[in-house]
Design a protein around this motif. Structure first.
Motif, PDB file in Angstrom:
ATOM      1  N   PRO A 107      25.547  90.306  54.091  1.00  0.00           N
ATOM      2  CA  PRO A 107      24.307  90.471  52.973  1.00  0.00           C
ATOM      3  C   PRO A 107      24.542  89.534  51.744  1.00  0.00           C
ATOM      4  O   PRO A 107      23.817  88.861  51.210  1.00  0.00           O
ATOM      5  CB  PRO A 107      24.161  91.822  52.736  1.00  0.00           C
ATOM      6  CG  PRO A 107      24.456  92.477  54.024  1.00  0.00           C
ATOM      7  CD  PRO A 107      25.748  91.715  54.423  1.00  0.00           C
ATOM      8  N   ASN A 108      25.720  89.679  51.253  1.00  0.00           N
ATOM      9  CA  ASN A 108      26.124  88.926  50.011  1.00  0.00           C
ATOM     10  C   ASN A 108      26.111  87.179  50.420  1.00  0.00           C
ATOM     11  O   ASN A 108      25.707  86.726  49.365  1.00  0.00           O
ATOM     12  CB  ASN A 108      27.517  89.354  49.691  1.00  0.00           C
ATOM     13  CG  ASN A 108      27.541  90.563  48.855  1.00  0.00           C
ATOM     14  OD1 ASN A 108      26.653  91.105  48.469  1.00  0.00           O
ATOM     15  ND2 ASN A 108      28.789  91.351  48.650  1.00  0.00           N
ATOM     16  N   SER A 109      26.448  87.035  51.741  1.00  0.00           N
ATOM     17  CA  SER A 109      26.585  85.597  51.861  1.00  0.00           C
ATOM     18  C   SER A 109      25.187  85.022  52.109  1.00  0.00           C
ATOM     19  O   SER A 109      24.832  84.055  51.599  1.00  0.00           O
ATOM     20  CB  SER A 109      27.120  85.648  53.420  1.00  0.00           C
ATOM     21  OG  SER A 109      28.637  85.745  53.195  1.00  0.00           O
ATOM     22  N   CYS A 110      24.486  85.953  52.550  1.00  0.00           N
ATOM     23  CA  CYS A 110      22.970  85.601  52.561  1.00  0.00           C
ATOM     24  C   CYS A 110      22.041  85.235  51.334  1.00  0.00           C
ATOM     25  O   CYS A 110      21.665  84.443  51.113  1.00  0.00           O
ATOM     26  CB  CYS A 110      21.898  86.649  53.445  1.00  0.00           C
ATOM     27  SG  CYS A 110      22.418  86.652  55.103  1.00  0.00           S
ATOM     28  N   GLY A 162      16.401  73.386  45.467  1.00  0.00           N
ATOM     29  CA  GLY A 162      14.782  73.129  45.813  1.00  0.00           C
ATOM     30  C   GLY A 162      14.330  73.133  47.259  1.00  0.00           C
ATOM     31  O   GLY A 162      13.197  72.626  47.440  1.00  0.00           O
ATOM     32  N   VAL A 163      14.885  73.775  47.935  1.00  0.00           N
ATOM     33  CA  VAL A 163      14.651  73.816  49.308  1.00  0.00           C
ATOM     34  C   VAL A 163      14.042  75.424  49.380  1.00  0.00           C
ATOM     35  O   VAL A 163      14.661  76.244  48.955  1.00  0.00           O
ATOM     36  CB  VAL A 163      15.860  73.730  50.394  1.00  0.00           C
ATOM     37  CG1 VAL A 163      15.364  74.013  51.949  1.00  0.00           C
ATOM     38  CG2 VAL A 163      16.607  72.392  50.043  1.00  0.00           C
ATOM     39  N   PRO A 164      12.888  75.349  50.328  1.00  0.00           N
ATOM     40  CA  PRO A 164      12.303  76.980  50.207  1.00  0.00           C
ATOM     41  C   PRO A 164      13.296  78.007  50.747  1.00  0.00           C
ATOM     42  O   PRO A 164      14.099  77.936  51.955  1.00  0.00           O
ATOM     43  CB  PRO A 164      11.389  76.737  51.362  1.00  0.00           C
ATOM     44  CG  PRO A 164      10.728  75.152  51.213  1.00  0.00           C
ATOM     45  CD  PRO A 164      12.247  74.618  50.883  1.00  0.00           C
ATOM     46  N   VAL A 165      13.502  78.975  49.954  1.00  0.00           N
ATOM     47  CA  VAL A 165      14.558  79.994  50.177  1.00  0.00           C
ATOM     48  C   VAL A 165      14.322  80.746  51.662  1.00  0.00           C
ATOM     49  O   VAL A 165      15.091  81.359  52.249  1.00  0.00           O
ATOM     50  CB  VAL A 165      14.709  81.090  49.114  1.00  0.00           C
ATOM     51  CG1 VAL A 165      15.189  80.450  47.853  1.00  0.00           C
ATOM     52  CG2 VAL A 165      13.244  81.665  48.886  1.00  0.00           C
ATOM     53  N   GLU A 166      13.121  80.854  51.843  1.00  0.00           N
ATOM     54  CA  GLU A 166      12.813  81.440  53.468  1.00  0.00           C
ATOM     55  C   GLU A 166      13.624  80.787  54.466  1.00  0.00           C
ATOM     56  O   GLU A 166      13.511  81.222  55.658  1.00  0.00           O
ATOM     57  CB  GLU A 166      11.086  81.512  53.795  1.00  0.00           C
ATOM     58  CG  GLU A 166      10.669  80.273  53.719  1.00  0.00           C
ATOM     59  CD  GLU A 166       9.940  79.927  52.354  1.00  0.00           C
ATOM     60  OE1 GLU A 166       9.118  78.874  52.275  1.00  0.00           O
ATOM     61  OE2 GLU A 166      10.498  80.250  51.377  1.00  0.00           O
ATOM     62  N   LEU A 167      13.655  79.512  54.341  1.00  0.00           N
ATOM     63  CA  LEU A 167      14.617  78.858  55.248  1.00  0.00           C
ATOM     64  C   LEU A 167      16.152  79.088  55.178  1.00  0.00           C
ATOM     65  O   LEU A 167      16.926  78.667  56.283  1.00  0.00           O
ATOM     66  CB  LEU A 167      14.484  77.424  55.212  1.00  0.00           C
ATOM     67  CG  LEU A 167      12.781  76.946  55.275  1.00  0.00           C
ATOM     68  CD1 LEU A 167      12.939  75.171  55.001  1.00  0.00           C
ATOM     69  CD2 LEU A 167      12.428  77.194  56.593  1.00  0.00           C
ATOM     70  N   ALA A 168      16.825  79.654  54.204  1.00  0.00           N
ATOM     71  CA  ALA A 168      18.079  79.892  53.864  1.00  0.00           C
ATOM     72  C   ALA A 168      18.523  81.392  54.917  1.00  0.00           C
ATOM     73  O   ALA A 168      18.767  82.279  54.450  1.00  0.00           O
ATOM     74  CB  ALA A 168      18.286  80.093  52.482  1.00  0.00           C
ATOM     75  N   GLN A 169      18.773  81.238  56.077  1.00  0.00           N
ATOM     76  CA  GLN A 169      19.017  82.094  57.014  1.00  0.00           C
ATOM     77  C   GLN A 169      19.902  81.368  57.825  1.00  0.00           C
ATOM     78  O   GLN A 169      19.855  80.415  58.430  1.00  0.00           O
ATOM     79  CB  GLN A 169      17.687  82.746  57.889  1.00  0.00           C
ATOM     80  CG  GLN A 169      16.679  83.270  56.941  1.00  0.00           C
ATOM     81  CD  GLN A 169      15.578  83.866  57.693  1.00  0.00           C
ATOM     82  OE1 GLN A 169      15.790  84.547  58.673  1.00  0.00           O
ATOM     83  NE2 GLN A 169      14.513  83.862  57.175  1.00  0.00           N
ATOM     84  N   PHE A 170      20.962  82.136  58.272  1.00  0.00           N
ATOM     85  CA  PHE A 170      22.154  81.538  59.177  1.00  0.00           C
ATOM     86  C   PHE A 170      21.789  81.172  60.558  1.00  0.00           C
ATOM     87  O   PHE A 170      22.149  80.378  60.870  1.00  0.00           O
ATOM     88  CB  PHE A 170      23.333  82.586  59.177  1.00  0.00           C
ATOM     89  CG  PHE A 170      24.147  82.568  57.834  1.00  0.00           C
ATOM     90  CD1 PHE A 170      24.820  81.690  57.434  1.00  0.00           C
ATOM     91  CD2 PHE A 170      23.893  83.502  57.110  1.00  0.00           C
ATOM     92  CE1 PHE A 170      25.598  81.527  56.188  1.00  0.00           C
ATOM     93  CE2 PHE A 170      24.715  83.693  55.761  1.00  0.00           C
ATOM     94  CZ  PHE A 170      25.382  82.772  55.574  1.00  0.00           C
TER      95      PHE A 170
END
Length: 234
Positions: A203-206, A217-225
């Protein structure tokens, strides 16, 4: 006949739990299936499966949800057949489910994440992990388990432990530079680790990955491993 099948449900669940070793989540999905199918009013008999499926779809259940219930029921029916309590299990066709195209960041967005001036140890670590991930297509758990001895810089290979067991994975010169630069930032054996050398908390890494994407400046919803691995495989 339907009432007789319902009477076998507790025995089926007990065997799943104590003999097959099914997890709590698996048992919960089985119980949910029996509740939902019972409310449809067609019983648990496979002979009435088509009518029950139609009723479920007309009642608003998604095709994927209905398919999950059908899979659970098939496990129950096959169990009954093996016990001799059900003579025949007819073939019940799963519903077609449209394949969804999941969003993935593009090359320009990946470069933006790599070019962020990370100003904390956590962000620098997750940036290096991101760089190695898109270079090797390794899963998060595989990356988090890498040790210094797993890096073979001469042959440009990594030894990792994952879902399919131990294997060697190639890494590019650029990916290796990111990895070696990060290894030089600490003295612990585990390559991607906390500030005290312990295993990273997912969770901390996410959260750190989302901060990195936000800074880029990249949509945070795309920030998934799993998006990261999908991008690498693509």
């Amino acid at each position: 006949d339907d009432k007789r099948l319902e009477n076998w449900v507790p025995d089926f669940l007990r065997e799943c739990e104590h003999i097959k070793g099914c997890t709590y989540l698996t048992l919960r999905t089985y119980r949910q299936t029996f509740r939902v199918w019972g409310r449809l009013g067609y019983g648990l008999s496979p002979e009435n499966a088509t009518q029950a499926i139609l009723a479920a779809r007309e009642g608003g259940l998604a095709a994927s949800t209905v398919n999950n219930h059908v899979r659970n029921l098939k496990a129950f029916w096959n169990w009954l057949q093996r016990r001799g309590d059900l003579a025949h299990v007819p073939k019940v066709q799963l519903l077609p489910v449209p394949r969804k195209v999941k969003p993935v960041f593009d090359d320009d967005q990946a470069l933006a994440v790599l070019r962020v001036k990370a100003n904390t140890l956590g962000l620098k670590r997750i940036q290096a992990l991101f760089a190695v991930a898109i270079d090797t297509a390794l899963r998060y758990g595989e990356l988090a388990s890498i040790r210094r001895g797993d890096i073979d810089a001469r042959s440009m290979m990594l030894t990792v432990d994952g879902k399919v067991g131990q294997r060697r994975v190639p890494i590019s010169a650029e990916g290796l530079r990111w990895l070696q630069r990060h290894v030089q930032s600490h003295s612990f054996d585990r390559v991607f680790c906390t500030s005290v050398g312990t295993r990273l908390d997912h969770p901390n890494s996410c959260r750190n990955l989302k901060k990195l994407f936000e800074l880029a400046g990249v949509p945070v919803e795309l920030a998934q491993f799993h998006h990261v691995r999908r991008y690498a495989l693509r």
